[in-house]
Design an enzyme around this catalytic site. Structure first.
Site, PDB file in Angstrom:
ATOM      1  CG  HIS A  73      -1.631   1.294   1.425  1.00 41.93           C
ATOM      2  ND1 HIS A  73      -2.691   1.713   0.646  1.00 41.93           N
ATOM      3  CD2 HIS A  73      -1.404   2.301   2.304  1.00 41.93           C
ATOM      4  CE1 HIS A  73      -3.086   2.910   1.037  1.00 41.93           C
ATOM      5  NE2 HIS A  73      -2.330   3.294   2.039  1.00 41.93           N
ATOM      6  CG  HIS A 131       0.532   6.535   0.231  1.00 43.35           C
ATOM      7  ND1 HIS A 131      -0.306   7.616   0.314  1.00 43.35           N
ATOM      8  CD2 HIS A 131      -0.039   5.566   0.996  1.00 43.35           C
ATOM      9  CE1 HIS A 131      -1.339   7.328   1.099  1.00 43.35           C
ATOM     10  NE2 HIS A 131      -1.206   6.080   1.529  1.00 43.35           N
ATOM     11  CD  GLU A 172      -4.827   6.373   2.276  1.00 43.19           C
ATOM     12  OE1 GLU A 172      -4.900   5.407   1.483  1.00 43.19           O
ATOM     13  OE2 GLU A 172      -3.836   6.578   3.008  1.00 43.19           O
ATOM     14  CB  SER A 176      -2.240  -0.153  -2.720  1.00 46.16           C
ATOM     15  OG  SER A 176      -3.182   0.273  -1.761  1.00 46.16           O
TER      16      SER A 176
HETATM   17 FE   LIG Z   1      -2.472   5.146   2.922  1.00 45.23          FE
END
Ligand SMILES: [Fe+2]
Length: 250
Positions: free
Chosen positions: A123, A128, A171, A190
């Site tokens: 993730h 990110h 997010e 992700s």
């Molecule tokens: Fe995150």
């Protein structure tokens, strides 16, 4: 908390030993990476796809955080810090304000491959890290950290609203492009399940109105029923700055 205090809690990534991953863990990385590499073109926004190219992740083994941190730093000055798990909001935003992004270094279990609410290294790095290499997004993200630090220091009510803005942009954000709706939110990018769901027409997609999003709570355990789309990262940066001024944060 200044840079010196931050270093005390989260040492430079080059001073932290990298875990030795099992073959099964490396396979989880390889499976997730190849699945997302085939899913994301045409679904992730172009800034994100360019970030993936810049980071050049290894195909079949989990990379060292230090190596990825160096590649990000070369682009925008952002660096990674290794943390154990979810960082409390106050510390999290302190780090963002200093262009530091906290990352875990464990990987999800095979049975959680579709979506893990606990942020794992896949993730953090696949979700990110790519946009941390984009100058415009990087500037917005630091500004968000600075606003939260200021709100916390002043006991300003925006302190409780910024996590909502963070959630629905960083997010779970979507972006409208000439070619159609694309994804930039790391929680979606992700997660193989989330990528397909978010563009399936099932969730309601609304324009990203800062005040409305700031007032919208979220649930980390379920697929998001409502998502918000921005027009561009330049718009996001400007609209966020305007919102800060409107609520009295400079
Ligand atoms: Fe995150």
């Amino acid at each position: 908390m200044g840079e010196r205090e931050t270093r005390r809690f989260w040492p430079d990534i080059h001073e932290v030993a990298s875990p030795v991953y099992s073959d099964a863990e490396n396979r989880t990385w390889a499976t997730l990476l190849s699945s997302q590499r085939s899913l994301l073109p045409g679904r992730a926004c172009r800034e994100f796809l360019a970030g993936i190219e810049r980071l050049d992740f290894p195909d079949d083994e989990i990379p060292r955080l230090a190596d990825i941190s160096d590649r990000i730093e070369a682009c925008t000055g952002w660096r990674l810090r290794r943390v154990d798990g979810v960082v409390p909001d106050g510390e999290f935003f302190e780090m963002l304000a200093q262009r530091l992004f906290p990352s875990t270094d464990y990987i999800r279990r095979q049975e959680d491959i579709g979506y893990t609410p606990a942020p794992d290294i896949f993730h953090e790095l696949l979700g990110h890290a790519p946009l941390l290499t984009d100058a415009r997004f990087a500037a917005f993200f630091q500004r968000m950290g600075e606003a939260a630090v200021e709100a916390a220091a002043r006991g300003h009510p925006a302190r409780d609203l910024l996590p909502h803005l963070y959630w629905y942009s960083v997010e779970f954000g979507l972006i409208r492009t000439r070619d159609g709706l694309r994804i930039y939110g790391s929680g979606i990018l992700s997660s193989p399940d989330e990528v397909l769901y978010c563009l399936s027409g099932q969730p309601t997609v609304l324009p990203f109105d800062m005040a409305a999003v700031a007032a919208t709570p979220y649930d980390i355990w379920h697929m998001q029923e409502t998502l918000f789309a921005i027009d561009s990262f330049a718009w996001l940066e400007e609209a966020f700055a305007e919102w800060c001024r409107a609520v009295g944060l400079e």
